[in-house]
Write a protein that holds these residues in place. Structure first.
Motif, PDB file in Angstrom:
ATOM      1  N   ILE A 205       0.840  -1.204   0.000  1.00 21.08           N
ATOM      2  CA  ILE A 205       0.000   0.000   0.000  1.00 21.08           C
ATOM      3  C   ILE A 205       0.869   1.247   0.000  1.00 21.08           C
ATOM      4  N   LEU A 206       1.859   1.263   0.879  1.00 19.65           N
ATOM      5  CA  LEU A 206       2.756   2.419   0.954  1.00 19.65           C
ATOM      6  C   LEU A 206       3.580   2.559  -0.313  1.00 19.65           C
ATOM      7  N   SER A 207       4.039   1.442  -0.852  1.00 19.63           N
ATOM      8  CA  SER A 207       4.868   1.475  -2.050  1.00 19.63           C
ATOM      9  C   SER A 207       4.105   2.031  -3.244  1.00 19.63           C
ATOM     10  N   LEU A 208       2.823   1.729  -3.347  1.00 19.98           N
ATOM     11  CA  LEU A 208       2.018   2.271  -4.440  1.00 19.98           C
ATOM     12  C   LEU A 208       1.952   3.795  -4.356  1.00 19.98           C
ATOM     13  N   ALA A 209       1.689   4.300  -3.150  1.00 22.47           N
ATOM     14  CA  ALA A 209       1.645   5.757  -2.962  1.00 22.47           C
ATOM     15  C   ALA A 209       2.994   6.390  -3.275  1.00 22.47           C
TER      16      ALA A 209
ATOM     17  N   PHE B  71      -3.483   7.849  17.338  1.00 20.33           N
ATOM     18  CA  PHE B  71      -3.415   7.059  16.106  1.00 20.33           C
ATOM     19  C   PHE B  71      -2.170   6.187  16.102  1.00 20.33           C
ATOM     20  N   HIS B  72      -2.261   5.064  15.375  1.00 18.29           N
ATOM     21  CA  HIS B  72      -1.117   4.174  15.223  1.00 18.29           C
ATOM     22  C   HIS B  72      -0.112   4.812  14.274  1.00 18.29           C
ATOM     23  N   GLN B  73       1.142   4.891  14.708  1.00 17.95           N
ATOM     24  CA  GLN B  73       2.152   5.621  13.927  1.00 17.95           C
ATOM     25  C   GLN B  73       2.345   5.017  12.536  1.00 17.95           C
ATOM     26  N   GLY B  74       2.482   3.714  12.446  1.00 16.13           N
ATOM     27  CA  GLY B  74       2.749   3.079  11.164  1.00 16.13           C
ATOM     28  C   GLY B  74       1.643   3.312  10.147  1.00 16.13           C
ATOM     29  N   TRP B  75       0.399   3.102  10.572  1.00 12.20           N
ATOM     30  CA  TRP B  75      -0.722   3.284   9.661  1.00 12.20           C
ATOM     31  C   TRP B  75      -0.955   4.765   9.349  1.00 12.20           C
ATOM     32  N   THR B  76      -0.660   5.637  10.303  1.00 15.16           N
ATOM     33  CA  THR B  76      -0.760   7.073  10.035  1.00 15.16           C
ATOM     34  C   THR B  76       0.225   7.472   8.940  1.00 15.16           C
TER      35      THR B  76
ATOM     36  N   ILE C 278       1.400   5.573   6.559  1.00 15.46           N
ATOM     37  CA  ILE C 278       0.899   5.058   5.287  1.00 15.46           C
ATOM     38  C   ILE C 278      -0.245   5.925   4.763  1.00 15.46           C
ATOM     39  N   ILE C 279      -1.176   6.278   5.641  1.00 15.35           N
ATOM     40  CA  ILE C 279      -2.341   7.066   5.240  1.00 15.35           C
ATOM     41  C   ILE C 279      -1.929   8.454   4.743  1.00 15.35           C
ATOM     42  N   LEU C 280      -0.962   9.069   5.401  1.00 16.20           N
ATOM     43  CA  LEU C 280      -0.500  10.392   4.975  1.00 16.20           C
ATOM     44  C   LEU C 280       0.030  10.350   3.542  1.00 16.20           C
ATOM     45  N   TYR C 281       0.835   9.331   3.229  1.00 20.81           N
ATOM     46  CA  TYR C 281       1.366   9.219   1.872  1.00 20.81           C
ATOM     47  C   TYR C 281       0.274   8.861   0.869  1.00 20.81           C
ATOM     48  N   CYS C 282      -0.682   8.034   1.293  1.00 17.15           N
ATOM     49  CA  CYS C 282      -1.799   7.690   0.407  1.00 17.15           C
ATOM     50  C   CYS C 282      -2.634   8.928   0.079  1.00 17.15           C
ATOM     51  N   LEU C 283      -2.891   9.753   1.081  1.00 15.90           N
ATOM     52  CA  LEU C 283      -3.648  10.982   0.853  1.00 15.90           C
ATOM     53  C   LEU C 283      -2.908  11.911  -0.106  1.00 15.90           C
TER      54      LEU C 283
END
Length: 301
Positions: A198-202, A247-252, A254-259
């Motif tokens: 997921i992170l790599s795609l972003a 918030f969970h740091q790791g998922w945050t 990932i979400i920041l880069y996805c946004l």
């Protein structure tokens, strides 16, 4: 040789992918074992930058493959033309700064939303700044220079000859993900597969955007790749007291880069900032209007 040359000229992307995978996943372990047989004490390891004797050829598979295919297709002139895009000008300096600061801002925000004060994070950075620079330099060697000439320098522009920017980026993401799978599945990268994907795609989308906006400047994507990898390695080593509240740091992270990647796709309407004036593919590969690419082979062979 004639048949092979014809195949390379007709299917450069396929040959590049096959050569990259061969160097990284077949040739690399053979060379490593030979070195250990010939030099029993040969070993080096910088885990914070994912740099050791078992991975160095593996990580440079894409760059080596791209160099070989570029010389075959466009000759030395084509290689020089690609490298000329790395020049630092007043126009590219802002993108170089973006490549350095964006990963730092994103990691700081992810830890801040996970309950770590910004003051504490900046103090960690200040007290260990030399090590921060050392990790970044390590990732320039093990990630930036190792991969970007292959993925963004050669593969992405080649895909743009027949595909739209977003589709070209998604194809590049699929190829580089498969290339990374052995390290992911064996646990060498010490990262779970799905969050990494997921992170790599972003990140792949952001890489393309930076490459296009900087007019194909490889230094920008090399720095971004290295700085992105360095942030997590550095802060996971020193910022250990994380409550993950609210918030969970790791998922945050990932979400920041996805946004950010979604904003880029939406605001550029899928072009990711690409236009033929910014990145002219014929100019980028040094193709002369009056000279076919296959003729450039004579300069090398």
């Amino acid at each position: 040789m004639v048949i092979i040359g014809h195949f390379v000229n007709k299917y450069p992307i396929i040959v590049f992918v096959l050569l990259t995978f061969f160097i990284s996943h077949i040739l690399n372990p053979i060379v490593v074992e030979l070195l250990h047989v010939l030099f029993h004490n040969f070993s080096f390891n910088f885990p914070e930058a994912q740099l050791n004797e078992r991975s160095i050829i593996n990580q440079y598979g894409g760059t080596i493959g791209a160099l070989v295919i570029t010389l075959r297709l466009y000759g030395v002139h084509g290689l020089k033309s690609m490298l000329q895009s790395c020049s630092v000008t007043s126009q590219t300096s802002s993108w170089l700064m973006t490549a350095v600061l964006l990963p730092l801002i994103m990691i700081l925000l992810s830890y801040y939303f996970a309950g770590v004060s910004m003051g504490a994070l900046l103090t960690i950075l200040q007290h260990n700044f030399l090590f921060y620079l050392l990790i970044t330099a390590g990732f320039i060697v093990s990630a930036g220079f190792a991969e970007e000439f292959g993925w963004r320098g050669f593969l992405l522009p080649q895909l743009l000859k027949t595909q739209k920017p977003l589709i070209a980026t998604l194809i590049a993401f699929a190829i580089l993900s498969i290339w990374h799978f052995p390290a992911l599945l064996t646990g060498w990268k010490n990262e779970p597969v799905w969050p990494w994907l997921i992170l790599s795609l972003a990140i792949t989308i952001i890489h393309s955007w930076l490459f296009f906006k900087s007019k194909g400047n490889l230094l920008v994507v090399i720095l971004f790749h290295a700085c992105f990898d360095a942030q997590y390695s550095f802060f996971s080593k020193f910022a250990t007291n994380v409550s993950n509240v609210p918030f969970h740091q790791g998922w945050t992270y990932i979400i920041l880069y996805c946004l950010l990647s979604l904003v880029i796709v939406a605001t550029t309407k899928g072009t990711l900032g690409y236009n033929k004036e910014n990145v002219n593919l014929r100019t980028y590969f040094g193709e002369d209007e009056h000279k076919r690419p296959t003729q450039a082979i004579k300069h090398v062979l």
